[in-house]
Design a protein around this motif. Structure first.
Motif, short mmCIF file in Angstrom:
data_model
loop_
_atom_site.label_atom_id
_atom_site.label_comp_id
_atom_site.label_asym_id
_atom_site.label_seq_id
_atom_site.Cartn_x
_atom_site.Cartn_y
_atom_site.Cartn_z
N LEU A 54 0.79 -1.19 0.00
CA LEU A 54 0.00 0.00 0.00
C LEU A 54 0.83 1.26 0.00
O LEU A 54 0.50 2.26 -0.64
N GLY A 58 -0.26 3.33 -2.83
CA GLY A 58 -0.98 4.53 -2.44
C GLY A 58 -2.49 4.38 -2.48
O GLY A 58 -3.21 5.35 -2.34
N PHE A 60 -5.99 2.30 -1.06
CA PHE A 60 -6.47 1.48 0.04
C PHE A 60 -7.63 0.58 -0.35
O PHE A 60 -7.98 -0.33 0.37
N ALA A 98 -14.90 -2.55 -3.06
CA ALA A 98 -14.24 -1.71 -2.05
C ALA A 98 -14.76 -2.04 -0.66
O ALA A 98 -15.88 -2.52 -0.51
N ASN A 99 -13.95 -1.78 0.34
CA ASN A 99 -14.41 -1.94 1.70
C ASN A 99 -15.04 -0.65 2.19
O ASN A 99 -14.72 0.43 1.70
N LEU A 116 -7.48 5.09 6.72
CA LEU A 116 -6.81 4.44 5.61
C LEU A 116 -7.80 4.16 4.51
O LEU A 116 -8.24 3.03 4.30
N LYS B 51 -0.09 6.63 5.37
CA LYS B 51 0.59 5.50 4.73
C LYS B 51 1.97 5.26 5.34
O LYS B 51 2.30 4.15 5.74
N VAL B 73 -21.34 -6.21 1.28
CA VAL B 73 -21.49 -5.17 2.29
C VAL B 73 -22.94 -4.74 2.46
O VAL B 73 -23.45 -4.61 3.57
N VAL B 101 -14.43 -1.46 9.87
CA VAL B 101 -14.38 -1.73 8.45
C VAL B 101 -15.25 -2.94 8.14
O VAL B 101 -15.17 -3.95 8.83
N ILE B 102 -16.09 -2.78 7.15
CA ILE B 102 -16.88 -3.93 6.73
C ILE B 102 -16.22 -4.49 5.48
O ILE B 102 -16.17 -3.83 4.45
N VAL B 103 -15.62 -5.66 5.59
CA VAL B 103 -14.96 -6.20 4.41
C VAL B 103 -15.80 -7.32 3.84
O VAL B 103 -16.31 -8.18 4.55
N LEU B 116 -6.96 -3.39 5.59
CA LEU B 116 -6.05 -2.60 6.41
C LEU B 116 -6.60 -2.47 7.81
O LEU B 116 -7.10 -1.42 8.21
#
Lengths: 343, 343
Positions: A54, A58, A60, A98-99, A116, B51, B73, B101-103, B116
């Motif tokens: 990452l 760059g 996420f 995407a999350n 992030l 980052k 999601v 975070v919802i992955v 992340l």
DNA sequence: CTGAAAGCGCTTACAG
DNA sequence: CTGAAAGCGCTTACAG
């Protein structure tokens, strides 16, 4: 923990080659690839560490919805209208893989500075400087239910029009005496604004709520009524007292305008408790449509606030990046059973 | 975009000093500090880039809830029971200021490999190998509603006991003829399992649902009934057909056990549609308690599945790290209006 | 197809 | 209190 260089060494190849095995395996001769993969397995290497990857890339692959400052993550998930909005964001996330990150803005921008993510959605702001941390990071972001000017992407609903439609509907049914259920700007005890006093501008909560107030006002003006003569109760969405205070503050009103859907639903309950029959004795129209609104008794006439759509569009805006764009959604009145002719 | 080294140069100091200005300002002489701050302002430097900071620190200050593989999601945010669970996770996040975070696990672990976050919560798995990517990353994680063995943190509810209590309650009311509403293992069309055939083990969805089946079975056995003689309908939570199929499959039953709350709520609606009065004609008890369950007509007798608490504890487990721990929650029957004596 | 090298942006002992 | 240096783990032109 094993790193890429460790498996490279173990397999007797360079870092680049090892990296290729994981990222562009087709560039690596099968035999070498297998050697690297074997080494990775042996060392328990979980694949390239997202941290390093990452820093290089760059990106996420995640976007943030920033929860209102006084809410926190849990409250954001507890509010059914905000939840609708989140779901819309989620739909766009699913499309691109995407999350979705819910960042709490409780620390006044601290969360935003460190999050992030590749971009932000501000779902509930009342001042543009809340977006500053995002702008500083030069990350794409969009603002919802707030007019940020042309330079910032936004998704808005024409709340004034939605509120106007709600009030006009009641007027057309013959109602002439009103009460308004409004929100507070931030969590706190309910407040009553009796009729007959000029409205202070804080009589509605967020900017979008003030728009609603204008919409009501527009419609009332058409029949010669001033918003100043309509009792207003401001309260949190969950506040059971709101309905009681409303009914007490406007005992003769036959029509009630609610800026929220929970307020309206609770109002229905309180009205029944007092022996009032809806819509025979009083009518009420809410704002926003959640599943409960269709299941209440009677089902609630309300304005479809386009919550899911708002979320979906806002997410697209930040996911796609590019120059600022603006969506203005037209809400629509949903006629159900909680409104009827004036007695 | 300006980097730390740019402002350092502009201010005529070293990188370390500039870094200190942002991280431990008290270590820097005020005069120097101001010089650096001025330079930062001038260059539009938004503060240290997360980052870089993160690569160094190795901490993301965020935990992930991984959405069930076939959900994505949006679906996770749409399911009221899962939503309760998320809210619990959110509460623990708020306590520590972590982001949520919802992955999506739609890509079979890909999301987990790249997320992340500092840890994972698996809210709905049916096989332990779904946690492999998390284990490989050597990140703390916890599993919910699934027995992962002693080596992995878990939060479970004693569903068998909850289901037993539900069934026992109906038995105590004199009911002797039952129907069961169950889940599918993955999204799909509803299925009926008529009475009189041995139950295939797939007659319930996730492991936790199979526990519920055992709980029902335990109670029924006490009055000499075999679960094999009880019609079962498996369906998605939102499937309106489920209730119809149930009523058709068990026309003489007076008591219905639902493994979910939505099923039960929809059952109430369908029963009314058929002219059945609840609980005079039929009784139903659900599983899990959402706000709607208290507002339905009649209010739903259901098992409190401790969803919020599960989320809160699971989040704590991963936030705190440390050796594997296990929570087993005791669900509780909530008596409301949807159950009554058998005719 | 493979490898040596530079760089992503930052922080933290360490020496002064 | 300040600065030179090493390192966090990876990827990507580039040259071969």
């Amino acid at each position: 923990v094993a790193r890429l260089i460790d498996v490279a060494k173990a397999a007797g190849v360079s870092r680049s080659t090892a990296s290729n095995v994981f990222n562009t395996p087709e560039l690596v001769r099968p035999k070498l690839r297998q050697r690297v993969e074997a080494a990775a397995r042996e060392l328990g290497y979980p694949g390239p560490d997202p941290k390093g990857r990452l820093l290089r890339a760059g990106k996420f692959n995640a976007i943030a919805v920033v929860a209102p400052a006084d809410w926190g993550v849990a409250e954001a998930l507890r509010n059914p209208v905000f939840e609708l909005f989140l779901r819309g964001v989620g739909e766009s996330c699913d499309e691109t893989g995407a999350n979705l990150v819910i960042v709490s803005d409780a620390t006044g921008g601290g969360g935003i500075k460190a999050a992030l993510v590749d971009g932000f959605i501000f779902g509930r702001i009342d001042h543009l400087n809340q977006v500053e941390p995002a702008r500083l990071r030069r990350l794409p972001f969009a603002v919802v239910d707030f007019d940020p000017g042309p330079g910032i992407s936004s998704v808005r609903v024409d709340s004034r029009a939605g509120a106007y439609a709600a009030a006009r509907h009641l007027i057309d049914l013959g109602h002439r005496s009103f009460g308004i259920l409004s929100f507070l700007r931030s969590l706190g005890p309910a407040r009553v604004h009796p009729a007959g006093r000029p409205r202070d501008p804080e009589a509605a909560g967020m900017p979008t709520d003030q728009e609603k107030l204008r919409g009501y006002s527009d419609a009332l003006a058409e029949i010669g009524l001033s918003i100043d003569d309509v009792p207003i109760v401001q309260a949190d969405p969950w506040d059971r007292e709101a309905a009681q205070m409303m009914l007490d503050a406007a005992p003769d009103a036959t029509a009630f305008l609610s800026m929220g859907v929970m307020h309206a639903l609770l109002f229905l309950e309180e009205a029944r408790r007092r022996g009032l029959v809806v819509p025979r004795d009083v009518s009420v129209v809410g704002y926003n449509d959640i599943p409960d609104a269709a299941r209440s008794d009677p089902p609630l006439t309300t304005v479809d606030g386009m919550g899911v759509e708002k979320g979906r569009l806002a997410a697209r805006l930040v996911l796609e990046g590019g120059p600022p764009r603006h969506h203005i959604l037209q809400p629509q009145l949903i006629l159900r059973g909680s409104t009827g002719s004036a007695r």
